[in-house]
Design a protein around this motif. Sequence first.
Motif, PDB file in Angstrom:
ATOM      1  N   ILE A 145       0.774  -1.169  -0.099  1.00  0.00           N
ATOM      2  CA  ILE A 145      -0.159   0.010   0.141  1.00  0.00           C
ATOM      3  C   ILE A 145       0.919   1.273  -0.124  1.00  0.00           C
ATOM      4  O   ILE A 145       0.682   2.064  -0.838  1.00  0.00           O
ATOM      5  CB  ILE A 145      -0.885   0.074   1.355  1.00  0.00           C
ATOM      6  N   HIS A 146       1.619   1.413   0.910  1.00  0.00           N
ATOM      7  CA  HIS A 146       2.704   2.362   1.052  1.00  0.00           C
ATOM      8  C   HIS A 146       4.034   2.221   0.514  1.00  0.00           C
ATOM      9  O   HIS A 146       4.628   3.265   0.281  1.00  0.00           O
ATOM     10  CB  HIS A 146       3.023   2.579   2.638  1.00  0.00           C
ATOM     11  N   ARG A 147       4.240   1.303  -0.335  1.00  0.00           N
ATOM     12  CA  ARG A 147       5.540   0.979  -1.036  1.00  0.00           C
ATOM     13  C   ARG A 147       6.857   1.398  -0.178  1.00  0.00           C
ATOM     14  O   ARG A 147       7.775   2.200  -0.687  1.00  0.00           O
ATOM     15  CB  ARG A 147       5.512   1.991  -2.085  1.00  0.00           C
ATOM     16  N   THR A 148       6.798   0.997   1.018  1.00  0.00           N
ATOM     17  CA  THR A 148       8.011   1.326   2.092  1.00  0.00           C
ATOM     18  C   THR A 148       8.157  -0.098   2.869  1.00  0.00           C
ATOM     19  O   THR A 148       7.532  -0.934   3.025  1.00  0.00           O
ATOM     20  CB  THR A 148       7.494   2.373   3.098  1.00  0.00           C
ATOM     21  N   VAL A 149       9.259  -0.145   3.599  1.00  0.00           N
ATOM     22  CA  VAL A 149       9.880  -1.061   4.259  1.00  0.00           C
ATOM     23  C   VAL A 149       9.128  -0.871   5.837  1.00  0.00           C
ATOM     24  O   VAL A 149       9.132   0.185   6.065  1.00  0.00           O
ATOM     25  CB  VAL A 149      11.316  -1.437   4.419  1.00  0.00           C
ATOM     26  N   GLU A 150       8.538  -1.812   6.483  1.00  0.00           N
ATOM     27  CA  GLU A 150       7.852  -1.658   7.640  1.00  0.00           C
ATOM     28  C   GLU A 150       8.414  -2.811   8.631  1.00  0.00           C
ATOM     29  O   GLU A 150       8.865  -3.869   8.196  1.00  0.00           O
ATOM     30  CB  GLU A 150       6.475  -2.021   7.665  1.00  0.00           C
ATOM     31  N   GLY A 151       8.502  -2.462   9.924  1.00  0.00           N
ATOM     32  CA  GLY A 151       8.634  -3.620  11.132  1.00  0.00           C
ATOM     33  C   GLY A 151       7.567  -4.144  11.308  1.00  0.00           C
ATOM     34  O   GLY A 151       6.237  -4.098  10.605  1.00  0.00           O
ATOM     35  N   ARG A 152       7.547  -5.036  12.158  1.00  0.00           N
ATOM     36  CA  ARG A 152       6.565  -5.819  12.734  1.00  0.00           C
ATOM     37  C   ARG A 152       4.961  -5.089  12.751  1.00  0.00           C
ATOM     38  O   ARG A 152       4.177  -5.756  12.790  1.00  0.00           O
ATOM     39  CB  ARG A 152       6.814  -6.593  14.177  1.00  0.00           C
ATOM     40  N   ASP A 153       5.288  -3.897  13.472  1.00  0.00           N
ATOM     41  CA  ASP A 153       3.893  -3.410  13.825  1.00  0.00           C
ATOM     42  C   ASP A 153       3.454  -2.504  12.442  1.00  0.00           C
ATOM     43  O   ASP A 153       3.067  -1.448  12.703  1.00  0.00           O
ATOM     44  CB  ASP A 153       4.174  -2.280  14.953  1.00  0.00           C
ATOM     45  N   GLY A 154       3.512  -3.020  11.482  1.00  0.00           N
ATOM     46  CA  GLY A 154       3.232  -1.927  10.206  1.00  0.00           C
ATOM     47  C   GLY A 154       1.680  -2.573   9.860  1.00  0.00           C
ATOM     48  O   GLY A 154       0.659  -2.897  10.578  1.00  0.00           O
ATOM     49  N   CYS A 155       1.304  -2.427   8.615  1.00  0.00           N
ATOM     50  CA  CYS A 155       0.189  -2.563   7.967  1.00  0.00           C
ATOM     51  C   CYS A 155      -0.357  -4.257   8.156  1.00  0.00           C
ATOM     52  O   CYS A 155       0.713  -4.878   8.556  1.00  0.00           O
ATOM     53  CB  CYS A 155       0.286  -2.191   6.613  1.00  0.00           C
ATOM     54  N   LYS A 156      -1.720  -4.556   8.000  1.00  0.00           N
ATOM     55  CA  LYS A 156      -1.909  -6.163   7.746  1.00  0.00           C
ATOM     56  C   LYS A 156      -1.235  -6.749   6.990  1.00  0.00           C
ATOM     57  O   LYS A 156      -0.736  -6.394   5.885  1.00  0.00           O
ATOM     58  CB  LYS A 156      -3.261  -6.204   7.856  1.00  0.00           C
TER      59      LYS A 156
END
Length: 69
Positions: free
Chosen positions: A12-23
């Motif tokens: 969705i955001h085209r970014t790298v996320e940690g554990r607490d990101g999007c579903k």
Amino acid sequence: MSKAPQYWFCLIHRTVEGRDGCKNADRLGPYATEAEAAAALEHVQANNEAWDNDPTWDDDAEAEDKKED
């Protein structure tokens, strides 16, 4: 005991996320490093191209099987 960090690529955001990101349904991973997560789309593209060129994989045969049912 601490867990090793994990990273996901958010579609969705085209970014790298940690554990607490999007579903999870909206992201690829987990990956061991931020760099691996950042390259997720390239990895997916490479896999798709490999499967498209795999002579043992035949999407059309499966479609034909369903027509016969």
